[in-house]
Design a protein around this motif. Sequence first.
Motif, short mmCIF file in Angstrom:
data_model
loop_
_atom_site.label_atom_id
_atom_site.label_comp_id
_atom_site.label_asym_id
_atom_site.label_seq_id
_atom_site.Cartn_x
_atom_site.Cartn_y
_atom_site.Cartn_z
N ILE A 101 0.83 -1.20 0.00
CA ILE A 101 0.00 0.00 0.00
C ILE A 101 0.87 1.25 0.00
N TYR B 264 2.14 2.55 -3.26
CA TYR B 264 1.17 3.36 -4.01
C TYR B 264 1.13 4.78 -3.48
N ARG C 67 -2.47 -4.59 -9.20
CA ARG C 67 -3.08 -3.55 -10.03
C ARG C 67 -4.56 -3.37 -9.68
N TRP D 242 -4.61 -1.29 -6.49
CA TRP D 242 -4.16 0.08 -6.64
C TRP D 242 -5.12 0.93 -7.46
N GLN E 56 -8.58 1.05 -4.63
CA GLN E 56 -8.16 2.17 -3.79
C GLN E 56 -8.58 3.53 -4.34
#
Length: 509
Positions: A71, A74, A476, A479, A483
């Motif tokens: 996390i 990202y 992917r 992300w 998210q």
Amino acid sequence: MNKFKKTETGLLHAEGWCANISLNEVDRALKRGAQAAGAGVPPILNTVPTKRTPPTYHRNNKLVKGYQALIDAYGIATYQEINPAIFTVITFPFLFGIMFGDIGHGLLMFLFGLYFVLKENYFLRRLKSYEEIFLMLFNGRYIIMMNGLFALWAGLLYNDIFSLTINIFGMQWEPNWNMTDIKKEKTYTLDPYHDSTRSFNAYSGTPYIFGIDPFWNLAENKLTFINSYKMKLAVILGFSQMMFGLILSLYNYRYKGKKLDVYCTFIPQFIFMNCLVGYLVFLVFFKWFTVTPKTNQPSLLIAFIGMFLQFGSPIADEDRLYAMQEYIQPALVIIAVISVPWMFGAKPLIEHCYPRIRQASYDNFDEGAADGDDEGGEEHHDTMDMLVHQGIETIEFTLGCVSNTASYLRLWALSLAHAELSEVLWSMVMKAGLSINVNPYVNPVFTVVAFAFWAVLTVAILLVLEGLSAFLHALRLHWVEFQNKFYDGEGHPFAPFSFERMLNGAEDE
């Protein structure tokens, strides 16, 4: 000591961030240091109000740390923002398992990760002597173990072990095969319709207890059935995760006191997604529970596309799924279209007409920690800037509902590729070696050689390359598709003061 400033009274003063849970621990450490140094003035620890955004600090255990690193790659969570790592511990290996589902492959990966977990103290004592690739695998030991565990579970769901099937609970198909007919015909058609009044039914009427019935492995239309099943499963899982991310955004808005975003962003987004993607998921479940082999088999794709291309047109009987469908579908499209200008213009319009609401929207969160710069100045939000920002958000969300849902089809595509590649390796390598029949002395040699080739290719291609591919695709999906519904990731990490970090050159400038 160069971090301290000397006051007019000759005392040393320093400021720094500290986690609330560690305040008492820091206070005790300062007092112990003062006593050990024989200081005449006791140290004083005060909490200083500030409008600067505090750093983000997460207290994680060994299991969560690996997912937290994914996390943080990202973006670091904004202060007091929902941390996706807590949910990623389950959702990440779950999506990985859907793409990598195989009992054998999942078991091997699970045992590999479990070995590192059980031997972590042994490896921790020797970390400096290992190469970077090994350290990367070791640091991700819990991720590997969890990925293997969920891949094993998905393999049970698919009833797939090294491209073979196992009959655990007993097949629910009982064909009344006539050997004379089988010799004449290459295929034998089975009727899936169950009728209790008939003397014989090919299908018992009771589903396989867990997963796919192993009898499907013998079917000629196996790939068609599995494709349809996994494709629908991918859409359902994608909608569920995106909706979960959208609900998390509601908690972010409510916690920060942004009521305007709840009514002008979350609610229209929720309506738009459910009217389109949610309706498609509803059609999938409706067809599963209501359509039988003796009724019409309408296409879900035609029904969903017809919502837009045949807006308001009558629906033919062979394409009808339920009553009043020609009225409900246009109504859903109209509601979805209405939610787009609601999403785009409601918030800028209200903030322009009622400045007090705009002030509350940005300043209601905490008492001076979230917004503002070092001097405590307020950020100016022009109406035109808000329109541009809200327009970008609206376009991104509306188009993302379609593109993100389609992106989740990678769950079906990679699962299909993994299963087919595993089947190719088995049939062209292992099965070919077992079918060689020279003599009783040479046959075992061919079997051992074929197994060696099959094992090496399985590890190199299916476990390593396919595993890395599934890992990147799962990353992917988290992300981009998950998210972006609720996660800003615009914070900065909390870096505690440490002499060890300074000696290692890791102190932030």
